[in-house]
Motif scaffolding. Structure first.
Motif, PDB file in Angstrom:
ATOM      1  N   GLY A   1       0.833  -1.193   0.000  1.00 57.21           N
ATOM      2  CA  GLY A   1       0.000   0.000   0.000  1.00 57.21           C
ATOM      3  C   GLY A   1       0.867   1.241   0.000  1.00 57.21           C
ATOM      4  O   GLY A   1       1.843   1.341  -0.760  1.00 57.21           O
ATOM      5  N   THR A   2       0.558   2.204   0.870  1.00 60.73           N
ATOM      6  CA  THR A   2       1.381   3.404   1.010  1.00 60.73           C
ATOM      7  C   THR A   2       2.087   3.443   2.365  1.00 60.73           C
ATOM      8  O   THR A   2       2.476   4.505   2.844  1.00 60.73           O
ATOM      9  CB  THR A   2       0.520   4.664   0.820  1.00 60.73           C
ATOM     10  N   SER A   3       2.259   2.289   2.977  1.00 59.98           N
ATOM     11  CA  SER A   3       2.873   2.186   4.295  1.00 59.98           C
ATOM     12  C   SER A   3       4.338   2.624   4.270  1.00 59.98           C
ATOM     13  O   SER A   3       5.035   2.493   3.251  1.00 59.98           O
ATOM     14  CB  SER A   3       2.787   0.747   4.797  1.00 59.98           C
ATOM     15  N   ASN A   4       4.804   3.081   5.414  1.00 62.44           N
ATOM     16  CA  ASN A   4       6.217   3.418   5.602  1.00 62.44           C
ATOM     17  C   ASN A   4       7.029   2.253   6.163  1.00 62.44           C
ATOM     18  O   ASN A   4       8.173   2.452   6.583  1.00 62.44           O
ATOM     19  CB  ASN A   4       6.341   4.605   6.564  1.00 62.44           C
ATOM     20  N   LEU A   5       6.464   1.052   6.169  1.00 62.98           N
ATOM     21  CA  LEU A   5       7.138  -0.075   6.800  1.00 62.98           C
ATOM     22  C   LEU A   5       8.469  -0.397   6.132  1.00 62.98           C
ATOM     23  O   LEU A   5       9.423  -0.793   6.799  1.00 62.98           O
ATOM     24  CB  LEU A   5       6.224  -1.305   6.786  1.00 62.98           C
TER      25      LEU A   5
ATOM     26  N   ALA B   1      19.899  -3.254   4.607  1.00 67.40           N
ATOM     27  CA  ALA B   1      18.793  -4.026   4.032  1.00 67.40           C
ATOM     28  C   ALA B   1      18.268  -3.324   2.796  1.00 67.40           C
ATOM     29  O   ALA B   1      18.376  -2.100   2.656  1.00 67.40           O
ATOM     30  CB  ALA B   1      17.670  -4.206   5.052  1.00 67.40           C
ATOM     31  N   THR B   2      17.718  -4.110   1.893  1.00 68.75           N
ATOM     32  CA  THR B   2      16.962  -3.581   0.765  1.00 68.75           C
ATOM     33  C   THR B   2      15.543  -4.118   0.873  1.00 68.75           C
ATOM     34  O   THR B   2      15.326  -5.240   1.358  1.00 68.75           O
ATOM     35  CB  THR B   2      17.564  -4.010  -0.580  1.00 68.75           C
ATOM     36  N   VAL B   3      14.573  -3.326   0.441  1.00 70.78           N
ATOM     37  CA  VAL B   3      13.172  -3.732   0.527  1.00 70.78           C
ATOM     38  C   VAL B   3      12.542  -3.637  -0.860  1.00 70.78           C
ATOM     39  O   VAL B   3      12.611  -2.589  -1.523  1.00 70.78           O
ATOM     40  CB  VAL B   3      12.386  -2.851   1.512  1.00 70.78           C
ATOM     41  N   THR B   4      11.946  -4.738  -1.291  1.00 65.73           N
ATOM     42  CA  THR B   4      11.145  -4.765  -2.505  1.00 65.73           C
ATOM     43  C   THR B   4       9.689  -4.667  -2.074  1.00 65.73           C
ATOM     44  O   THR B   4       9.157  -5.587  -1.446  1.00 65.73           O
ATOM     45  CB  THR B   4      11.388  -6.067  -3.287  1.00 65.73           C
ATOM     46  N   ASN B   5       9.049  -3.538  -2.355  1.00 63.33           N
ATOM     47  CA  ASN B   5       7.656  -3.308  -1.982  1.00 63.33           C
ATOM     48  C   ASN B   5       6.748  -3.693  -3.141  1.00 63.33           C
ATOM     49  O   ASN B   5       6.969  -3.249  -4.279  1.00 63.33           O
ATOM     50  CB  ASN B   5       7.438  -1.826  -1.657  1.00 63.33           C
ATOM     51  N   VAL B   6       5.731  -4.514  -2.865  1.00 61.84           N
ATOM     52  CA  VAL B   6       4.821  -4.939  -3.927  1.00 61.84           C
ATOM     53  C   VAL B   6       3.374  -4.724  -3.497  1.00 61.84           C
ATOM     54  O   VAL B   6       3.030  -4.845  -2.319  1.00 61.84           O
ATOM     55  CB  VAL B   6       5.035  -6.423  -4.317  1.00 61.84           C
ATOM     56  N   ASP B   7       2.537  -4.408  -4.463  1.00 62.88           N
ATOM     57  CA  ASP B   7       1.105  -4.273  -4.234  1.00 62.88           C
ATOM     58  C   ASP B   7       0.406  -4.462  -5.572  1.00 62.88           C
ATOM     59  O   ASP B   7       0.986  -4.177  -6.629  1.00 62.88           O
ATOM     60  CB  ASP B   7       0.767  -2.898  -3.664  1.00 62.88           C
ATOM     61  N   TYR B   8      -0.841  -4.952  -5.536  1.00 63.02           N
ATOM     62  CA  TYR B   8      -1.558  -5.123  -6.802  1.00 63.02           C
ATOM     63  C   TYR B   8      -2.146  -3.815  -7.311  1.00 63.02           C
ATOM     64  O   TYR B   8      -2.653  -3.746  -8.424  1.00 63.02           O
ATOM     65  CB  TYR B   8      -2.607  -6.217  -6.713  1.00 63.02           C
ATOM     66  N   SER B   9      -2.076  -2.752  -6.510  1.00 59.21           N
ATOM     67  CA  SER B   9      -2.661  -1.468  -6.890  1.00 59.21           C
ATOM     68  C   SER B   9      -1.626  -0.560  -7.533  1.00 59.21           C
ATOM     69  O   SER B   9      -0.695  -0.096  -6.856  1.00 59.21           O
ATOM     70  CB  SER B   9      -3.235  -0.774  -5.648  1.00 59.21           C
ATOM     71  N   PRO B  10      -1.752  -0.253  -8.820  1.00 56.20           N
ATOM     72  CA  PRO B  10      -0.833   0.714  -9.443  1.00 56.20           C
ATOM     73  C   PRO B  10      -0.880   2.076  -8.769  1.00 56.20           C
ATOM     74  O   PRO B  10       0.151   2.747  -8.661  1.00 56.20           O
ATOM     75  CB  PRO B  10      -1.338   0.789 -10.896  1.00 56.20           C
ATOM     76  N   ALA B  11      -2.070   2.491  -8.302  1.00 55.29           N
ATOM     77  CA  ALA B  11      -2.180   3.795  -7.646  1.00 55.29           C
ATOM     78  C   ALA B  11      -1.381   3.819  -6.346  1.00 55.29           C
ATOM     79  O   ALA B  11      -0.707   4.809  -6.041  1.00 55.29           O
ATOM     80  CB  ALA B  11      -3.643   4.129  -7.375  1.00 55.29           C
ATOM     81  N   ALA B  12      -1.447   2.737  -5.563  1.00 55.17           N
ATOM     82  CA  ALA B  12      -0.683   2.675  -4.323  1.00 55.17           C
ATOM     83  C   ALA B  12       0.813   2.707  -4.600  1.00 55.17           C
ATOM     84  O   ALA B  12       1.575   3.416  -3.926  1.00 55.17           O
ATOM     85  CB  ALA B  12      -1.045   1.409  -3.545  1.00 55.17           C
ATOM     86  N   ILE B  13       1.255   1.949  -5.592  1.00 56.29           N
ATOM     87  CA  ILE B  13       2.675   1.919  -5.926  1.00 56.29           C
ATOM     88  C   ILE B  13       3.137   3.286  -6.422  1.00 56.29           C
ATOM     89  O   ILE B  13       4.236   3.755  -6.099  1.00 56.29           O
ATOM     90  CB  ILE B  13       2.956   0.828  -6.975  1.00 56.29           C
ATOM     91  N   ASP B  14       2.293   3.966  -7.203  1.00 54.75           N
ATOM     92  CA  ASP B  14       2.645   5.294  -7.700  1.00 54.75           C
ATOM     93  C   ASP B  14       2.880   6.269  -6.553  1.00 54.75           C
ATOM     94  O   ASP B  14       3.839   7.046  -6.562  1.00 54.75           O
ATOM     95  CB  ASP B  14       1.541   5.815  -8.618  1.00 54.75           C
ATOM     96  N   VAL B  15       2.002   6.216  -5.540  1.00 56.02           N
ATOM     97  CA  VAL B  15       2.158   7.112  -4.394  1.00 56.02           C
ATOM     98  C   VAL B  15       3.386   6.729  -3.569  1.00 56.02           C
ATOM     99  O   VAL B  15       4.208   7.583  -3.212  1.00 56.02           O
ATOM    100  CB  VAL B  15       0.890   7.075  -3.516  1.00 56.02           C
TER     101      VAL B  15
ATOM    102  N   SER C   1      12.635  -0.468  -3.584  1.00 54.91           N
ATOM    103  CA  SER C   1      12.076  -0.465  -4.935  1.00 54.91           C
ATOM    104  C   SER C   1      10.593  -0.799  -4.838  1.00 54.91           C
ATOM    105  O   SER C   1      10.132  -1.365  -3.833  1.00 54.91           O
ATOM    106  CB  SER C   1      12.797  -1.472  -5.835  1.00 54.91           C
ATOM    107  N   TYR C   2       9.838  -0.442  -5.870  1.00 56.51           N
ATOM    108  CA  TYR C   2       8.379  -0.578  -5.848  1.00 56.51           C
ATOM    109  C   TYR C   2       7.905  -1.237  -7.136  1.00 56.51           C
ATOM    110  O   TYR C   2       8.338  -0.870  -8.227  1.00 56.51           O
ATOM    111  CB  TYR C   2       7.719   0.798  -5.679  1.00 56.51           C
ATOM    112  N   HIS C   3       6.999  -2.222  -6.980  1.00 53.94           N
ATOM    113  CA  HIS C   3       6.553  -2.997  -8.126  1.00 53.94           C
ATOM    114  C   HIS C   3       5.080  -3.340  -7.993  1.00 53.94           C
ATOM    115  O   HIS C   3       4.611  -3.661  -6.895  1.00 53.94           O
ATOM    116  CB  HIS C   3       7.350  -4.303  -8.231  1.00 53.94           C
ATOM    117  N   VAL C   4       4.369  -3.302  -9.109  1.00 53.27           N
ATOM    118  CA  VAL C   4       3.001  -3.807  -9.143  1.00 53.27           C
ATOM    119  C   VAL C   4       3.077  -5.317  -9.315  1.00 53.27           C
ATOM    120  O   VAL C   4       3.623  -5.815 -10.301  1.00 53.27           O
ATOM    121  CB  VAL C   4       2.195  -3.176 -10.295  1.00 53.27           C
ATOM    122  N   TRP C   5       2.558  -6.040  -8.324  1.00 48.15           N
ATOM    123  CA  TRP C   5       2.533  -7.508  -8.391  1.00 48.15           C
ATOM    124  C   TRP C   5       1.361  -8.010  -7.566  1.00 48.15           C
ATOM    125  O   TRP C   5       1.185  -7.620  -6.410  1.00 48.15           O
ATOM    126  CB  TRP C   5       3.830  -8.117  -7.851  1.00 48.15           C
TER     127      TRP C   5
END
Length: 272
Positions: free
Chosen positions: A92-96, A112-126, A136-140
């Motif tokens: 989502g748009t979490s700061n985790l 550490a590196t974090v790969t953030n994924v979400d099925y929402s393109p809008a969430a990833i965009d934000v 890094s951020y990815h729609v998945w």
């Protein structure tokens, strides 16, 4: 068998009713069908009306997850093991993501590196507007059986983070739930995505016999252990997997609800 085993826990009417009541009170969703609807969440993220953090604050969840990872890596961690590779599921748009990097670096001197994924393109965009080279951020879509983004610098992730994502998936129906749990099993078996596979996994450090420790899932929920713990044990089984839970201290939930940390990893004797 997999679906039959988890059914009693996946259909807890009392817990779902309580969650829906809370969502209505908070103005997040009017009913359970909205909570499990992709278009609903896309519209909320587009309008900037989706909650940024579920359950715990990002900092509290990151501190707890870092402690769980250090406990899981029983031989300890050092700079030689980093950067650790984290996969944040349903970010989502979490700061985790940033918070877990900060927690590992400040408290344990680990990169550490974090790969953030979400099925929402809008969430990833934000979320991707944050300028953080560690992330890094990815729609998945975790539920659809597709390969996840490949972890940087290795074949498997060290840590999987889920703060409320499984809770949302439980409102999506049986097929997405089974798909999500199957993806967790693959990732925890060391299939890091991007065509990488097998059981090597882990960062550079090794434990006994030269094998790196298996990946660890850290999941946060307000569903109590008799339900969520039961679901995870039914999904993963007792012989090959270790499932544990604990109350997260110092974080009182909505109207006194408690928050729990669940961890899942393969038993080391079966990890190869």
């Amino acid at each position: 068998f997999f679906g039959r085993a988890i059914a009693p826990f996946a259909r807890s009417a009392a817990w779902r009713s309580a969650v829906v009541h809370r969502l209505r009170q908070d103005g997040v969703a009017a009913n359970a069908s909205q909570f499990g609807d992709r278009a609903f969440w896309e519209s909320r993220y587009t309008a900037g009306r989706a909650p940024r953090e579920w359950f715990l604050s990002a900092g509290a969840a990151a501190d707890s997850a870092a402690a769980a990872l250090l406990s899981h890596r029983r031989s300890g961690l050092s700079a030689a093991d980093s950067p650790l590779r984290c996969l944040h599921l349903g970010c989502g748009t979490s700061n985790l993501g940033g918070a877990i990097c900060d927690a590992l670096e400040s408290e344990h001197r680990l990169a550490a590196t974090v790969t953030n994924v979400d099925y929402s393109p809008a969430a990833i965009d934000v979320a991707a507007r944050r300028a953080d080279p560690r992330q890094s951020y990815h729609v998945w879509d975790v539920t659809d059986g597709s390969q996840p983004p490949a972890p940087p610098h290795g074949s498997a992730y060290d840590l999987l983070l889920d703060k409320g994502t499984l809770d949302a998936v439980l409102f999506c129906g049986e097929a997405p739930l089974l798909g999500y749990l199957a993806a967790l099993r693959r990732l925890l078996a060391g299939d890091g995505g991007g065509g990488g596979g097998g059981g090597g996994g882990g960062s550079g450090g090794s434990e006994g016999g030269g094998l790196s420790p298996p990946p660890l899932l850290v999941h946060f929920s307000d569903e109590p252990p008799e339900l969520r713990g039961g679901l995870l044990r039914a999904a993963f089984g007792a012989e090959e997997w270790e499932v544990s839970q604990m109350l997260v201290d110092g974080e009182e939930g909505w109207e006194g609800w408690d928050y729990f940390r669940y961890t899942v990893a393969r038993v080391r004797a079966t990890y190869s």
